[in-house]
Motif scaffolding. Structure first.
Motif, PDB file in Angstrom:
ATOM      1  N   TYR A  73       0.814  -1.146   0.039  1.00  0.00           N
ATOM      2  CA  TYR A  73       0.150  -0.057  -0.040  1.00  0.00           C
ATOM      3  C   TYR A  73       0.950   1.362   0.167  1.00  0.00           C
ATOM      4  CZ  TYR A  73      -3.576  -3.438   0.992  1.00  0.00           C
ATOM      5  OH  TYR A  73      -4.402  -4.640   1.201  1.00  0.00           O
ATOM      6  N   ASP A  74       0.214   2.441  -0.707  1.00  0.00           N
ATOM      7  CA  ASP A  74       0.868   3.501  -0.398  1.00  0.00           C
ATOM      8  C   ASP A  74       0.985   4.339   0.801  1.00  0.00           C
ATOM      9  OD1 ASP A  74       1.763   3.290  -3.194  1.00  0.00           O
ATOM     10  OD2 ASP A  74      -0.231   3.990  -4.176  1.00  0.00           O
ATOM     11  N   ASP A  75      -0.189   4.153   1.377  1.00  0.00           N
ATOM     12  CA  ASP A  75      -0.437   4.679   2.725  1.00  0.00           C
ATOM     13  C   ASP A  75      -0.046   3.742   3.817  1.00  0.00           C
ATOM     14  OD1 ASP A  75      -1.437   7.007   1.515  1.00  0.00           O
ATOM     15  OD2 ASP A  75      -3.312   6.049   1.058  1.00  0.00           O
ATOM     16  N   ILE A  76       0.168   4.369   5.169  1.00  0.00           N
ATOM     17  CA  ILE A  76       0.755   3.657   6.108  1.00  0.00           C
ATOM     18  C   ILE A  76      -0.764   3.057   6.980  1.00  0.00           C
ATOM     19  CG2 ILE A  76       1.714   3.717   8.639  1.00  0.00           C
ATOM     20  CD1 ILE A  76       3.514   6.269   7.468  1.00  0.00           C
ATOM     21  N   PRO A  77      -0.761   1.863   7.187  1.00  0.00           N
ATOM     22  CA  PRO A  77       0.334   1.022   7.388  1.00  0.00           C
ATOM     23  C   PRO A  77       0.494   0.130   5.905  1.00  0.00           C
ATOM     24  CG  PRO A  77      -1.585  -0.090   8.297  1.00  0.00           C
ATOM     25  CD  PRO A  77      -1.783   1.344   7.908  1.00  0.00           C
TER      26      PRO A  77
END
Length: 332
Positions: A73-77
């Protein structure tokens, strides 16, 4: 079950590199000498997850279990933790990898993983396999503000005049949760030789309190216990395991924390409140109810609880150390 295996310093270092380096797609992990170790680093082949996924297949063997940590994924997490445990793997290896997968995520930091996946075939780790998984799981959106601040969930006010006594478990100045008095009483009764056999506790996410489940059956074996535990919701289960070992009757009290990976368990409160409350519930069991726990187990599915694995933890086999043997003379 928990296996006692921990992450090596080498794995911690490689994992930190995976977190900080966008040019690294994944990390393959194995178990060697009772330690989690890095085996292979997967470099990124392109900007998308599916472009990089093709590089994974060459590292999968039909009978060798692995843990696979992928940047998805590009976003956390950003990460996905995969337990690849083929059906054709050696039984001992399957048990070892199944019992260690929770420890892997916990030691590396569960906050880094969006999801955990358990697979048995290489096809499940192909593009079509991930699409099927996503369709089945209906993956949640990126973390909301509510999720990020759940650690500070405030205790819900109890209805006045409910008539149910409670005992508060304090985790911090801003997080407290009541436990019903009948739950404490059940734990105390479990500690008596002629008392109850099992006490199952659950968290009521609406009132944010620990409650005792209605009277449960009296399982006479580990198999019966596993069938009695919910397969859709987390549970804290305390069980007096009466059995015979080496001709001697024993009845240790065991603790099982189960957290099934089902659609009914996607609620953020259910995912977060149980891990937060586990240690506090154990403290109540010890300090308030006077229970002495012989072993504590942590699994996802109740089906992972087997008599063989429990007995191996309770009564590990010891190998006798042989004395010095003089080498044979050449030609003998």
């Amino acid at each position: 079950m928990q296996s006692g295996i921990s992450a090596s310093q080498e794995l911690q270092a490689e994992f930190n590199s995976l977190l900080s380096s966008p040019s690294t797609f994944g990390l393959i992990v194995g178990i060697e000498k009772e330690s989690l170790v890095p085996l292979t680093t997967l470099p990124s082949q392109g900007p998308s997850f599916l472009e990089n996924l093709g590089s994974l297949q060459s590292h999968l063997e039909p009978n060798v279990p692995l843990y696979i940590l992928l940047r998805r994924y590009d976003d956390i997490p950003r990460l996905t933790a995969i337990s690849y445990v083929p059906d054709t793997a050696h039984v001992r290896q399957k048990m070892l990898f199944a019992s260690t997968r929770l420890a892997l995520v916990r030691e590396l930091g569960s906050e880094h993983f969006r999801e955990t996946i358990f697979v048995t075939t290489a096809d499940e780790l192909s593009e079509s396999g991930f699409k099927k998984h996503d369709a089945h799981s209906q993956l949640a959106a990126p973390l909301t503000e509510e999720e990020r601040t759940l650690g500070e969930v405030k205790r819900a006010e109890q209805e006045a005049g409910s008539g149910t006594g409670t005992r508060e478990i304090h985790l911090s100045k801003s997080f407290a949760m009541p436990v019903a008095e009948d739950a404490v009483a059940a734990l105390k009764d479990l500690g008596q030789d002629d008392g109850r056999v099992v006490a199952m506790l659950k968290i009521n996410p609406e009132s944010e309190s620990v409650e005792l489940l209605p009277e449960s059956p009296r399982p006479a074996s580990i198999a019966e216990l596993a069938k009695a535990i919910s397969t859709t919701e987390p549970r804290f289960t305390f069980y007096r395991f009466k059995h015979t070992h080496n001709g001697a009757e024993q009845s240790p009290v065991l603790f099982f924390y189960t957290c099934p990976l089902t659609a009914g368990n996607k609620s953020i409160k259910k995912r977060m409140l149980y891990p937060l409350m586990k240690r506090a519930v154990l403290e109540i069991a010890g300090k308030e109810a006077g229970l002495s726990l012989e072993k504590k187990f942590e699994v996802e599915e109740p089906s992972e609880i087997t008599e063989q694995s429990v007995m191996e933890d309770l009564h590990p086999k010891t190998t006798a150390r042989s004395g010095f043997s003089r080498p044979k003379r050449p030609g003998r």
